[in-house]
Design a protein around this motif. Structure first.
Motif, PDB file in Angstrom:
ATOM      1  N   GLN A   1      34.563  52.139  35.671  1.00 36.00           N
ATOM      2  CA  GLN A   1      34.725  53.491  36.188  1.00 36.00           C
ATOM      3  C   GLN A   1      36.046  53.627  36.939  1.00 36.00           C
ATOM      4  O   GLN A   1      36.770  54.616  36.772  1.00 36.00           O
ATOM      5  CB  GLN A   1      33.559  53.836  37.108  1.00 36.00           C
ATOM      6  N   PHE A   2      36.368  52.617  37.747  1.00 35.76           N
ATOM      7  CA  PHE A   2      37.622  52.648  38.493  1.00 35.76           C
ATOM      8  C   PHE A   2      38.815  52.639  37.545  1.00 35.76           C
ATOM      9  O   PHE A   2      39.739  53.448  37.685  1.00 35.76           O
ATOM     10  CB  PHE A   2      37.698  51.447  39.432  1.00 35.76           C
TER      11      PHE A   2
ATOM     12  N   ASN B   1      39.007  53.398  34.347  1.00 37.14           N
ATOM     13  CA  ASN B   1      39.079  54.557  33.456  1.00 37.14           C
ATOM     14  C   ASN B   1      39.565  55.810  34.172  1.00 37.14           C
ATOM     15  O   ASN B   1      40.016  56.761  33.527  1.00 37.14           O
ATOM     16  CB  ASN B   1      37.700  54.818  32.841  1.00 37.14           C
ATOM     17  N   ALA B   2      39.511  55.803  35.503  1.00 36.66           N
ATOM     18  CA  ALA B   2      39.961  56.963  36.280  1.00 36.66           C
ATOM     19  C   ALA B   2      41.445  56.901  36.612  1.00 36.66           C
ATOM     20  O   ALA B   2      41.993  57.857  37.180  1.00 36.66           O
ATOM     21  CB  ALA B   2      39.152  57.065  37.574  1.00 36.66           C
ATOM     22  N   GLN B   3      42.117  55.794  36.259  1.00 38.65           N
ATOM     23  CA  GLN B   3      43.523  55.619  36.623  1.00 38.65           C
ATOM     24  C   GLN B   3      44.456  56.302  35.612  1.00 38.65           C
ATOM     25  O   GLN B   3      44.106  56.446  34.434  1.00 38.65           O
ATOM     26  CB  GLN B   3      43.861  54.130  36.727  1.00 38.65           C
TER      27      GLN B   3
ATOM     28  N   GLU C   1      38.709  49.300  44.973  1.00 38.75           N
ATOM     29  CA  GLU C   1      39.425  50.292  45.786  1.00 38.75           C
ATOM     30  C   GLU C   1      40.488  49.661  46.678  1.00 38.75           C
ATOM     31  O   GLU C   1      41.339  50.372  47.243  1.00 38.75           O
ATOM     32  CB  GLU C   1      38.429  51.093  46.629  1.00 38.75           C
TER      33      GLU C   1
END
Length: 261
Positions: free
Chosen positions: A27-28, A30-32, A101
């Motif tokens: 999720q992290f 793919n959000a970049q 994060e």
């Protein structure tokens, strides 16, 4: 084209934790706004680790699972770090004790010109959550031994969140002596001090290394055995020191000298 970031996650019998942590990593990533790849490297697990990892990665063409024979964490991380093709290569423990994060803190140092950035549970700004006192004491004693033996001046060599430029990753991990293709299969989980050899080799090669304080959370399902792994880690540090004084790292020369040769 090579992705911007490769993330390497070593896994040994992680069937209980991966269903929670892998989706968070994906999720992290793919959000970049930049490209990425994820390599989950299995250390010869005997549970459903491989099947669960493959299921989590199936949706993403950039994610894959590498199956290794059981040779311990050092060899497992080495496999991923030498096969990754990203501009930068990060390895992270499967329990996400350091959450993704925290990545921007390390990335900022890379953008300042450092080729290797290591997360640290020590120093101003670092935070250790839920760590038992004995575990913390063991870590500080170990770090003192590493410093006394002259293997760098890092406050924390063992935090499982480190990023390398692709050149440094392939170069340094490819030169490992302690956990290479000749490594024999250990019994059970093998938490080792491979990080100490990696950092020692990186210093010999002349890479610029930064240490960044992060937030780290102790996991109740940790695979660290206080007695067994303390001895194993001490043995590894002594081996690195012996290799150094006996000339077994003689061929590991600074990059600038090698390039002029």
């Amino acid at each position: 084209m090579a992705p911007y970031l490769s993330v390497v996650i070593p896994a040994y019998n992680e069937a209980r934790r991966l269903p929670q942590t892998l989706p968070l990593v994906l999720q992290f990533l793919n959000a970049q706004p930049w490209s990425w790849e994820l390599l989950v490297v299995d250390d010869g697990s005997t549970d459903q680790t491989v099947a669960l990892a493959e299921a989590a990665c199936r949706e993403f063409a950039q994610a894959r699972v590498i199956q290794n024979p059981h040779r311990g964490k050092g060899y497992t991380v080495r496999t991923g770090m030498t096969q990754a093709i990203g501009d930068y290569v990060l390895f992270s423990d499967a329990d996400l004790a350091v959450p993704m994060e925290e990545w921007p803190k390390l990335e900022a140092k890379l953008q300042q010109g450092y080729e290797i950035v290591i997360a640290s549970r020590e120093g101003a700004g670092a935070s250790r959550i839920d760590e038992p006192f004995m575990r913390h004491l063991m870590g500080r004693v170990f770090n003192t031994i590493v410093r006394v033996l002259g293997i760098g001046k890092f406050q924390d060599t063992q935090c499982g969140f480190k990023v390398f430029s692709r050149e440094a990753s392939h170069d340094v991990f490819g030169r490992m002596r302690l956990y290479d293709d000749t490594t024999e299969a250990p019994k059970g989980a093998a938490v080792t001090a491979f990080d100490v050899e990696v950092l020692y080799l990186a210093l010999r090669r002349g890479y610029r290394i930064a240490e960044v304080p992060v937030t780290w959370r102790y996991g109740e399902e940790t695979k660290v055995d206080n007695i067994r792994d303390s001895w194993r880690n001490l043995r590894d540090v002594l081996k690195v020191r012996w290799n150094a004084i006996s000339g077994q790292y003689r061929d590991v020369k600074p990059k600038n000298i090698e390039h002029r040769a």
